[in-house]
Every structure is written in C-alpha cells, then in structure tokens.
Scaffold this motif. Structure first.
Motif, PDB file in Angstrom:
ATOM      1  N   GLU A  73       0.672  -0.918   0.465  1.00 43.67           N
ATOM      2  CA  GLU A  73       0.165   0.033  -0.295  1.00 43.67           C
ATOM      3  C   GLU A  73       1.007   0.832   0.685  1.00 43.67           C
ATOM      4  O   GLU A  73       0.524   2.774  -0.986  1.00 43.67           O
ATOM      5  N   HIS A  74       2.384   1.186   1.272  1.00 47.00           N
ATOM      6  CA  HIS A  74       3.337   2.029   0.537  1.00 47.00           C
ATOM      7  C   HIS A  74       3.169   2.424  -0.521  1.00 47.00           C
ATOM      8  O   HIS A  74       3.508   4.352  -1.029  1.00 47.00           O
ATOM      9  N   TYR A  75       4.182   1.777  -1.526  1.00 43.98           N
ATOM     10  CA  TYR A  75       4.452   1.366  -2.972  1.00 43.98           C
ATOM     11  C   TYR A  75       3.419   2.191  -3.543  1.00 43.98           C
ATOM     12  O   TYR A  75       3.717   3.726  -3.783  1.00 43.98           O
ATOM     13  N   LYS A  76       2.363   1.906  -3.714  1.00 41.77           N
ATOM     14  CA  LYS A  76       1.614   2.772  -4.557  1.00 41.77           C
ATOM     15  C   LYS A  76       1.572   3.917  -4.211  1.00 41.77           C
ATOM     16  O   LYS A  76       1.401   5.027  -4.987  1.00 41.77           O
ATOM     17  N   LYS A  77       0.628   4.477  -2.786  1.00 39.46           N
ATOM     18  CA  LYS A  77       0.302   5.507  -2.259  1.00 39.46           C
ATOM     19  C   LYS A  77       2.110   6.779  -1.767  1.00 39.46           C
ATOM     20  O   LYS A  77       1.386   7.683  -3.052  1.00 39.46           O
ATOM     21  N   VAL A  78       2.870   6.200  -1.753  1.00 41.63           N
ATOM     22  CA  VAL A  78       4.152   6.826  -2.000  1.00 41.63           C
ATOM     23  C   VAL A  78       5.146   6.682  -2.553  1.00 41.63           C
ATOM     24  O   VAL A  78       5.324   7.949  -3.521  1.00 41.63           O
ATOM     25  N   MET A  79       5.622   6.041  -3.201  1.00 41.42           N
ATOM     26  CA  MET A  79       6.619   5.498  -4.249  1.00 41.42           C
ATOM     27  C   MET A  79       6.212   5.315  -5.207  1.00 41.42           C
ATOM     28  O   MET A  79       7.552   5.983  -6.221  1.00 41.42           O
ATOM     29  N   GLU A  80       4.676   4.869  -6.192  1.00 43.58           N
ATOM     30  CA  GLU A  80       5.354   4.846  -7.403  1.00 43.58           C
ATOM     31  C   GLU A  80       5.069   5.881  -8.377  1.00 43.58           C
ATOM     32  O   GLU A  80       6.390   5.423  -9.324  1.00 43.58           O
ATOM     33  N   GLN A  81       4.942   6.730  -8.098  1.00 43.22           N
ATOM     34  CA  GLN A  81       5.551   8.110  -9.106  1.00 43.22           C
ATOM     35  C   GLN A  81       6.293   8.426  -8.642  1.00 43.22           C
ATOM     36  O   GLN A  81       6.657   8.988 -10.157  1.00 43.22           O
ATOM     37  N   ARG A  82       7.137   8.320  -7.348  1.00 44.01           N
ATOM     38  CA  ARG A  82       8.493   9.459  -8.020  1.00 44.01           C
ATOM     39  C   ARG A  82       9.387   8.109  -8.276  1.00 44.01           C
ATOM     40  O   ARG A  82       9.927   8.805  -9.558  1.00 44.01           O
ATOM     41  N   PHE A  83       8.836   6.892  -8.262  1.00 40.47           N
ATOM     42  CA  PHE A  83       9.438   5.536  -9.726  1.00 40.47           C
ATOM     43  C   PHE A  83       9.862   6.154 -10.633  1.00 40.47           C
ATOM     44  O   PHE A  83      10.936   5.627 -10.994  1.00 40.47           O
ATOM     45  N   LYS A  84       7.958   6.762 -11.143  1.00 38.31           N
ATOM     46  CA  LYS A  84       8.003   6.914 -12.513  1.00 38.31           C
ATOM     47  C   LYS A  84       8.935   8.078 -13.178  1.00 38.31           C
ATOM     48  O   LYS A  84       9.802   8.037 -13.733  1.00 38.31           O
ATOM     49  N   LEU A 131      11.536   9.584 -11.497  1.00 34.82           N
ATOM     50  CA  LEU A 131      12.734   9.098 -11.420  1.00 34.82           C
ATOM     51  C   LEU A 131      13.269   7.642 -11.809  1.00 34.82           C
ATOM     52  O   LEU A 131      14.653   8.128 -12.908  1.00 34.82           O
ATOM     53  N   VAL A 132      13.947   6.784 -11.636  1.00 32.60           N
ATOM     54  CA  VAL A 132      14.441   5.594 -12.668  1.00 32.60           C
ATOM     55  C   VAL A 132      13.524   5.421 -13.632  1.00 32.60           C
ATOM     56  O   VAL A 132      14.109   5.282 -15.106  1.00 32.60           O
ATOM     57  N   ALA A 133      12.178   5.039 -13.976  1.00 33.69           N
ATOM     58  CA  ALA A 133      11.315   4.692 -15.243  1.00 33.69           C
ATOM     59  C   ALA A 133      11.837   5.661 -16.243  1.00 33.69           C
ATOM     60  O   ALA A 133      12.254   5.415 -17.328  1.00 33.69           O
ATOM     61  N   SER A 134      11.355   6.903 -16.331  1.00 32.89           N
ATOM     62  CA  SER A 134      11.794   7.693 -17.238  1.00 32.89           C
ATOM     63  C   SER A 134      13.319   8.188 -17.545  1.00 32.89           C
ATOM     64  O   SER A 134      13.431   7.562 -19.274  1.00 32.89           O
ATOM     65  N   LYS A 135      14.626   7.976 -16.560  1.00 34.54           N
ATOM     66  CA  LYS A 135      16.172   8.092 -16.645  1.00 34.54           C
ATOM     67  C   LYS A 135      15.956   7.276 -17.974  1.00 34.54           C
ATOM     68  O   LYS A 135      17.029   6.336 -18.846  1.00 34.54           O
ATOM     69  N   GLY A 159      14.486   6.160 -24.482  1.00 34.75           N
ATOM     70  CA  GLY A 159      15.224   6.017 -26.035  1.00 34.75           C
ATOM     71  C   GLY A 159      16.227   4.613 -25.688  1.00 34.75           C
ATOM     72  O   GLY A 159      17.121   4.850 -26.661  1.00 34.75           O
ATOM     73  N   VAL A 160      16.252   3.841 -25.256  1.00 42.40           N
ATOM     74  CA  VAL A 160      17.380   2.947 -24.713  1.00 42.40           C
ATOM     75  C   VAL A 160      17.412   1.884 -25.896  1.00 42.40           C
ATOM     76  O   VAL A 160      15.979   0.770 -26.050  1.00 42.40           O
ATOM     77  N   GLN A 161      18.046   2.080 -26.497  1.00 40.80           N
ATOM     78  CA  GLN A 161      18.712   1.110 -27.548  1.00 40.80           C
ATOM     79  C   GLN A 161      19.670  -0.311 -26.267  1.00 40.80           C
ATOM     80  O   GLN A 161      19.718  -1.511 -26.943  1.00 40.80           O
ATOM     81  N   ALA A 162      20.819   0.101 -26.395  1.00 36.47           N
ATOM     82  CA  ALA A 162      21.668  -0.475 -25.649  1.00 36.47           C
ATOM     83  C   ALA A 162      21.135  -0.782 -23.675  1.00 36.47           C
ATOM     84  O   ALA A 162      20.584  -0.194 -23.388  1.00 36.47           O
ATOM     85  N   GLU A 163      22.184  -2.168 -23.564  1.00 33.55           N
ATOM     86  CA  GLU A 163      21.562  -1.680 -21.915  1.00 33.55           C
ATOM     87  C   GLU A 163      22.151  -1.058 -20.479  1.00 33.55           C
ATOM     88  O   GLU A 163      22.931  -0.679 -20.883  1.00 33.55           O
ATOM     89  N   VAL A 164      21.244  -0.484 -19.626  1.00 35.32           N
ATOM     90  CA  VAL A 164      21.576   0.195 -18.720  1.00 35.32           C
ATOM     91  C   VAL A 164      22.211  -0.459 -17.719  1.00 35.32           C
ATOM     92  O   VAL A 164      21.766  -1.686 -17.348  1.00 35.32           O
ATOM     93  N   THR A 165      23.638  -0.454 -17.243  1.00 35.89           N
ATOM     94  CA  THR A 165      24.165  -1.128 -16.551  1.00 35.89           C
ATOM     95  C   THR A 165      24.561  -0.092 -15.036  1.00 35.89           C
ATOM     96  O   THR A 165      25.629  -0.566 -13.614  1.00 35.89           O
ATOM     97  N   ASN A 166      24.386   1.387 -14.765  1.00 37.31           N
ATOM     98  CA  ASN A 166      24.481   2.115 -13.844  1.00 37.31           C
ATOM     99  C   ASN A 166      22.793   2.261 -13.362  1.00 37.31           C
ATOM    100  O   ASN A 166      23.005   3.054 -12.048  1.00 37.31           O
ATOM    101  N   LEU A 167      22.508   1.701 -13.333  1.00 38.08           N
ATOM    102  CA  LEU A 167      21.107   1.978 -13.154  1.00 38.08           C
ATOM    103  C   LEU A 167      20.393   1.361 -12.966  1.00 38.08           C
ATOM    104  O   LEU A 167      20.343  -0.848 -13.011  1.00 38.08           O
ATOM    105  N   ASP A 168      19.438   0.415 -11.242  1.00 40.40           N
ATOM    106  CA  ASP A 168      18.768  -0.490 -11.063  1.00 40.40           C
ATOM    107  C   ASP A 168      17.229  -0.486 -11.199  1.00 40.40           C
ATOM    108  O   ASP A 168      16.596   0.682 -11.384  1.00 40.40           O
TER     109      ASP A 168
END
Length: 328
Positions: free
Chosen positions: A60-71, A73-77, A81-90
């Motif tokens: 519940e906490h993830y959905k309410k607080v973290m999900e938007q932040r994740f999108k 920060l991480v998802a967009s970055k 336009g990724v073609q190659a493997e991303v090796t510096n991010l989880d």
C-alpha cells in the motif's frame, strides 16, 4: 539443469531443530553455508499474520508514496529511448529503515503510524532470529556460542537495518536488471520476499539459479564479513534481481551487520596452518573502512576489496563519509 537446482534449493524447517532430526537439519544448514551461500527458512517462529500485515502495508505504501516517484526518477531515466543495456541503474524503488544501534523509524517521512509500529515489531523478531542463526553457524563451525555476535558487537552493538524494495513491472527486462549482480558487504541478511513474483537469482557453479518464492518463508544469505571471519569456509555469493514484465515484486531485506568500529578478522580456530604458511588468510580490518570501500565498488568483484583491506589494515583511518544505510 536449472529446474533440478531449484528443487535442491536448501529449505530448512527450523522446528526440526527441537527433535531427533536436529543433526540432519544442522547438516543441511552447513551444506547451504558451504555450497550455496543462501537458504530458505520455514517455521521460523515469526507469525504469519505479522508477515501478511508487513506485506500488505508495504505494498500500500509503495502505491501511495513511491510509485509516482519511481516513474519520475527511474522509469523515465532508464528507458528514455534505450537501445543498449543500462548498466549503471537498478529497476527498483527503495527506502531504508535503521533499527540498531538507534532507530530512525519515527523520522522516516510518509509512513502511516500502523506501518511504523508493525515494522518495529518485525525488526525486533528478525533481530532475535538473526542472533539464533549466528549461534547455529557457530555450532557448525565449532566456535563457542556467541562468538559471531561478539565479533559483530564493536562498542555500540551491531548495525541492523532494513531495505524495503519494490521491483515494478518493467517493459524492457532484457535491458536492465532489477538489481545488478553483487555480494552483500555485511553479516547475515534476512529477506522477506514476494511469494508470487520471482526474480531473485544466485550464482551457483557458474549458473544463475532462481531462489524459489515461498509463502511466509524468510530467505537467508551470508555477507562478505562471514566469509572473512570463517576465512573463506563460508562464501558470500553473487546474486541479482531480474526485472519482470508483469507483477510488482516486494522485497524486504534486513541486514544484521557488524558495528562500524568492529574489527573483523578470521576466527583463529578456523585458520589452518597451511593457509597461514601460504599466506591465504583473509585480512583484518575495521568494518566501517570496508563499507567505505564497498560503497564505490558494490557491483564489482569482492576479491579486490579484500586485497585493498590487506593494504589498509587496521591502522590507516580513511576520511569519514556519511554512513546511512544506503550503501548496502
């Protein structure tokens, strides 16, 4: 084959330590520590209702607080336009709780009071379990009871904290890992993970093997410090998390680690004469120095870290950097 490996994955029923199967159970634990670096516990004494509540509140906490932040920060970055493997991010969304030597649970923003209370209780039970497990390892290693707890103690007692992670569905799992391959720097790790969405894998005999998701189990793995204290008899093992295209995997990993000022070195009883003669003895160092080094090298091989520690020894003091749990 992979299926066979998964079937052999060491699962330990802790209740069996109380009966005539104690010897056989200790053997399974010993084999797991020597050959897997991981094992899974059932009947570990932590009530299933508590685990269910931890899982529900975390999701519940993830959905309410973290999900938007994740999108944002991480998802967009990660996938711009990724073609190659991303090796510096989880591909993971995380926050950290510290329990020992002092708790920060009251200061963590955006947590419901019920969630704080439940995580406190959960941590208290995991702490007891971690110390029980360390004593079982002592018994298998022929070390006196309490040896490992004492080795971790330092001046303020162990560092104990929890990393709460979610691994959201990922559109390009072939291009990015949920969490890149690494060994854990610390002591003993207790993981409560999703029983529906898998993703955690460990490296065994050159093959990536899935850690089977099992309801209400706690997965244990050994960190670099236990490898040092056992002089390599037990190894910390490379593991990673594979991002999945569907399902949001919850993973709550608690790290029972040495104190910052604990001096870590191989237990004299476990250093064989031949190893000493061949100079195949692990280094002696202050845990905090190891963590500073690890922070920059987490996703690289651990052997050079041990070598560097031989050079640092216990005399050189590195400049302090902020410690926070985020280096685990």
């Amino acid at each position: 084959s992979k299926k066979a490996e998964m079937a052999n994955f060491p699962v330990i029923n802790l209740e069996k330590l109380n009966g005539e199967e104690r010897g056989a159970t200790m053997e399974v634990i010993k084999d797991a520590c020597e050959n897997w670096g991981f094992f899974e516990l059932v009947n570990h004494g932590i009530p299933h209702e508590l685990l269910d509540t931890v899982e529900r509140l975390s999701k519940e906490h993830y959905k309410k607080v973290m999900e938007q932040r994740f999108k944002e920060l991480v998802a967009s970055k990660a996938l711009e336009g990724v073609q190659a493997e991303v090796t510096n991010l989880d591909w993971e969304s995380t926050f950290y709780l510290r329990h020992l030597p002092t708790s920060n649970i009251t200061e963590v923003p955006d947590l419901e009071d019920e969630h704080r209370k439940v995580m406190k209780e959960f941590a208290a039970r995991l702490e007891i379990l971690a110390e029980e497990l360390l004593d079982l390892l002592c018994e298998n290693l022929g070390l006196e009871k309490g040896y490992l707890k004492k080795a971790f103690h330092g001046s303020k007692g162990p560092n104990f904290g929890t990393k709460v992670s979610n691994y959201p569905p990922c559109p390009n799992p072939e291009l990015i890992k949920g969490l890149r391959a690494h060994t854990d720097a610390g002591g003993i790790i207790l993981l409560f993970q999703d029983d529906k969405v898998s993703g955690l894998q460990l490296l065994k005999d050159g093959e990536w093997v899935d850690v089977p998701p099992m309801r209400h189990s706690i997965v244990i793995n050994l960190g670099d410090q236990l490898e040092v204290i056992t002089n390599g008899k037990y190894k910390s093992v490379l593991h990673r998390v594979i991002a999945q295209t569907d399902g949001n995997r919850m993973s709550i990993a608690s790290f029972y680690n040495p104190a910052n000022d604990a001096v870590i070195y191989p237990a004299p009883a476990l250093v064989e004469k031949e190893a000493e003669e061949k100079n195949e003895v692990y280094p002696k160092f202050v845990f905090d120095d190891y963590m500073k080094l690890y922070a920059g090298l987490k996703f690289q091989a651990k052997e050079p870290r041990f070598e560097a520690m031989k050079a640092v020894g216990t005399t050189v003091k590195l400049a302090p950097i902020p410690t926070g749990l985020d280096v685990y």
